[in-house]
Design a protein around this motif. Sequence first.
Motif, short mmCIF file in Angstrom:
data_model
loop_
_atom_site.label_atom_id
_atom_site.label_comp_id
_atom_site.label_asym_id
_atom_site.label_seq_id
_atom_site.Cartn_x
_atom_site.Cartn_y
_atom_site.Cartn_z
N GLU A 57 0.83 -1.21 0.00
CA GLU A 57 0.00 0.00 0.00
C GLU A 57 0.86 1.26 0.00
O GLU A 57 0.61 2.21 -0.74
N LEU A 58 1.91 1.26 0.81
CA LEU A 58 2.80 2.41 0.88
C LEU A 58 3.58 2.56 -0.42
O LEU A 58 3.76 3.68 -0.92
N ARG A 59 4.04 1.47 -0.99
CA ARG A 59 4.77 1.54 -2.26
C ARG A 59 3.90 2.12 -3.37
O ARG A 59 4.36 2.92 -4.19
N ARG A 60 2.64 1.71 -3.41
CA ARG A 60 1.73 2.25 -4.43
C ARG A 60 1.54 3.75 -4.24
O ARG A 60 1.52 4.52 -5.22
N ALA A 61 1.40 4.18 -3.00
CA ALA A 61 1.23 5.62 -2.72
C ALA A 61 2.48 6.40 -3.10
O ALA A 61 2.39 7.53 -3.59
N LEU A 62 3.63 5.81 -2.87
CA LEU A 62 4.90 6.49 -3.15
C LEU A 62 5.12 6.72 -4.64
O LEU A 62 5.85 7.64 -5.04
N ALA A 63 4.47 5.93 -5.46
CA ALA A 63 4.75 5.93 -6.90
C ALA A 63 4.50 7.28 -7.57
O ALA A 63 5.20 7.63 -8.53
N ASP A 64 3.53 8.07 -7.07
CA ASP A 64 3.25 9.35 -7.73
C ASP A 64 3.58 10.55 -6.84
O ASP A 64 3.08 11.66 -7.07
N VAL A 65 4.44 10.34 -5.85
CA VAL A 65 4.84 11.43 -4.96
C VAL A 65 5.68 12.46 -5.72
O VAL A 65 6.59 12.10 -6.47
N THR A 66 5.36 13.74 -5.51
CA THR A 66 6.13 14.81 -6.12
C THR A 66 7.06 15.51 -5.12
O THR A 66 8.08 16.07 -5.49
N HIS A 67 6.68 15.47 -3.84
CA HIS A 67 7.46 16.14 -2.79
C HIS A 67 7.64 15.17 -1.62
O HIS A 67 6.65 14.73 -1.02
N LEU A 68 8.87 14.85 -1.31
CA LEU A 68 9.17 13.86 -0.27
C LEU A 68 9.87 14.56 0.89
O LEU A 68 10.87 15.26 0.70
N VAL A 69 9.33 14.38 2.09
CA VAL A 69 9.93 14.94 3.30
C VAL A 69 10.30 13.78 4.23
O VAL A 69 9.45 12.95 4.56
N GLN A 70 11.56 13.74 4.64
CA GLN A 70 12.04 12.67 5.51
C GLN A 70 12.33 13.26 6.89
O GLN A 70 13.19 14.13 7.06
N SER A 71 11.60 12.77 7.89
CA SER A 71 11.71 13.28 9.26
C SER A 71 12.09 12.20 10.26
O SER A 71 12.14 12.46 11.45
N ILE A 72 12.37 11.00 9.77
CA ILE A 72 12.67 9.88 10.66
C ILE A 72 14.14 9.93 11.07
O ILE A 72 15.02 10.08 10.22
N ALA A 73 14.40 9.77 12.37
CA ALA A 73 15.79 9.74 12.85
C ALA A 73 16.51 8.56 12.20
O ALA A 73 15.95 7.47 12.07
N PRO A 74 17.76 8.75 11.79
CA PRO A 74 18.44 7.73 11.00
C PRO A 74 18.88 6.49 11.75
O PRO A 74 18.94 5.41 11.19
#
Length: 289
Positions: A57-74
């Motif tokens: 489900e997440l992979r399908r949603a990611l497919a058309d993302v135009t703006h990606l924000v990463q906030s997860i601690a590494p």
Amino acid sequence: MHVMIFGCGYSGTAIAKAFAGGGVRISGTTRSADKMDVLRQNGVEAFLFDGETMNDELRRALADVTHLVQSIAPGKADPLLRLLGEDGANLPPSLEWIGYLSTVGVYGDHKGAWINEETPCAPVSGRSTERLEAEAGWLAMGERCGVPAAVLRLSGIYGPGRNAFCNLDKGTARRLIKKDQVFNRIRVEDIGAATRFLSDQRLGGIYNITDDRPGPPQDVIVEAARLMGVEPPPEQAFETAELTPMARSFYGENKRVSNAKLKAAGFAFSFPNYPMSLAQLWQDGRWQA
């Protein structure tokens, strides 16, 4: 526009609100199923992500993302960089902009001196070292893939529901005194607005997201107590105070962080200093929200 916020917590939700409207699709991830309803209430399409694997489900949603924000601690390595491939092989094909939320902790200690984005980094803590490594990974990915990648170095975050008023109200506020110690701060709504600004301008590179007025932490407590009409807690010497190792580590870094680069790009802070920001929180009653 489809904005995907990985790690859509306190700052991520403010970012979601900054992008809301105009037919923008906003998605966000959380590790907890219990928090999915909260995200949906804030207009965010919620997905579970444990930092290890992406479900279909997440992979399908990611497919058309135009703006990606990463906030997860590494942690030891940025989980999203690993899953997307540091060569960008698994990036969404329509991606236009990347934002990575980092910390001014990557600069380390500068004995209270003013610093900016050109100041060499000398992180003190392991978590800041990990952030610095993740920054490099995202900047390199953006360069390889021709997508603007912005690193947002955040100072101490506060806002509705997380502020000195809340601590005073709960009786947990402390007025620790350490000679010449200063911190920068940033109101959470300005994090959202700055993220939207950088993405709208298609800006990449490193930006300090911080207010205009670094100052002693005890002064913030005193100002909040004044606005509330209560007595501030008594002063405590930092050297003899009982603190967790993490809390004590924050006081090992002393610097004044400049936001001049972001302002020169055209961004205007809504909450440029803590006195006016605290006053606004108190007057409109949103400090508890």
